[in-house]
Design an enzyme around this catalytic site. Structure first.
Site, PDB file in Angstrom:
ATOM      1  N   SER A  30      25.495   9.578  41.288  1.00  0.00           N
ATOM      2  CA  SER A  30      26.460   9.377  42.370  1.00  0.00           C
ATOM      3  C   SER A  30      27.369  10.598  42.478  1.00  0.00           C
ATOM      4  CB  SER A  30      27.264   8.092  42.121  1.00  0.00           C
ATOM      5  OG  SER A  30      28.000   7.738  43.273  1.00  0.00           O
ATOM      6  N   ASN A  31      28.521  10.477  43.105  1.00  0.00           N
ATOM      7  CA  ASN A  31      29.461  11.597  43.235  1.00  0.00           C
ATOM      8  C   ASN A  31      30.883  11.051  43.251  1.00  0.00           C
ATOM      9  OD1 ASN A  31      30.282  11.096  46.097  1.00  0.00           O
ATOM     10  ND2 ASN A  31      28.077  11.353  46.396  1.00  0.00           N
ATOM     11  N   ARG A  32      31.844  11.955  43.419  1.00  0.00           N
ATOM     12  CA  ARG A  32      33.258  11.592  43.231  1.00  0.00           C
ATOM     13  C   ARG A  32      33.945  11.033  44.478  1.00  0.00           C
ATOM     14  NH1 ARG A  32      34.718  13.878  38.362  1.00  0.00           N
ATOM     15  NH2 ARG A  32      33.402  15.600  37.679  1.00  0.00           N
TER      16      ARG A  32
END
Ligand code: PMT
Length: 226
Positions: A30-32
């Site tokens: 995933s990412n931030r």
């Protein structure tokens, strides 16, 4: 006499947050992205008089009042939901940070530790924004560009490449844009550019929606694709 709202009577579809790409039943890529920017855009579109649908990746945020929210997990889920709503959309704004890749195979069981390393084969996810802009009768389509360098040049290339009406570029990196309360954007379209300086995502989203409404109306007045 009361002034009409800039997006009154229009249907706006917004994506927000990250996507999660499963590796096994307990792990994902995933990412931030926190969803703050996309949710602020949805709220600002609602305040501008639009009927708003918000398709969100997994985030812990409350839905702005009056906004219809659809929760999704992966990029493929997000694409499916977006394509379901696009035929009833006048303006599409893609603020989500969609994972570009997913695991080629999702393990049905938790992957066990074995050896010193682990390789996971990744495959490209669909580009949701380009898919929408490439429809025979696309809505007015606004992308975001998250860039660590050459922000405006890279964003302009995405505007052209993906055949967008407008793109909102932000510099990302350590303590910039992702998961922050403040952000700055350069809004780019074929014939112009506008700098929206660092401010709260809420006021930034209002300024962005103002630019979107102006370009949408001007293209429509000229009989262009909007
Ligand atoms: O959520 P926050 O914490 O508030 O952070 C906000 C933000 C930094 C996530 C937001 O401002 C932002 O920049 N969103 C876009 C992030 C991104 O994925 O940028 P990109 O340059 O990789 O993608 C370009 C555009 O294509 C984006 O509109 C993206 O939604 C879209 N895209 C990308 C990949 C893909 N497979 N499908 C897509 O539709």
């Amino acid at each position: 006499m009361s002034r009409a709202e800039p997006l009154e009577g229009l249907r706006v579809l917004v994506t927000a947050g990250p996507t999660r790409e499963a590796i096994d039943p307990v792990r994902y890529i995933s990412n931030r992205s926190s969803g703050k920017m996309g949710f602020a855009v949805a709220r600002a579109a609602r305040d501008a008089g639009a009927r708003v649908t918000l398709i969100s990746g997994p985030v812990n945020r409350s839905t702005p009042k009056g906004v219809w929210r659809v929760n999704v997990d992966s990029a493929e889920d997000m694409q499916k939901a977006v394509l379901q709503y696009v035929p009833d959309t006048d303006i599409f704004i893609a603020a989500a940070a969609v994972a570009d890749y997913r695991a080629k195979e999702v393990s049905p069981r938790k992957i066990k530790k074995a050896g010193d390393g682990l390789s996971i084969e990744l495959v490209r996810n669909p580009d949701i924004l380009a898919t929408v802009a490439g429809q025979p009768e696309p809505p007015f389509t606004v992308g975001f560009a998250a860039e660590t360098e050459n922000v405006t040049d890279n964003a302009r290339a995405k505007l052209v490449h993906k055949n967008l009406d407008m793109i909102a570029a932000n510099q990302v990196g350590h303590n910039q844009a992702f998961d922050q309360d403040d952000n700055a954007l350069t809004v780019i379209w074929d014939e112009g550019e506008q700098t929206l300086p660092l401010q709260s995502k809420r006021s930034l989203a209002m300024a962005l929606i103002g630019s979107v409404a102006r370009l949408y109306r001007s293209k429509r007045a000229k009989g262009e694709r909007a």
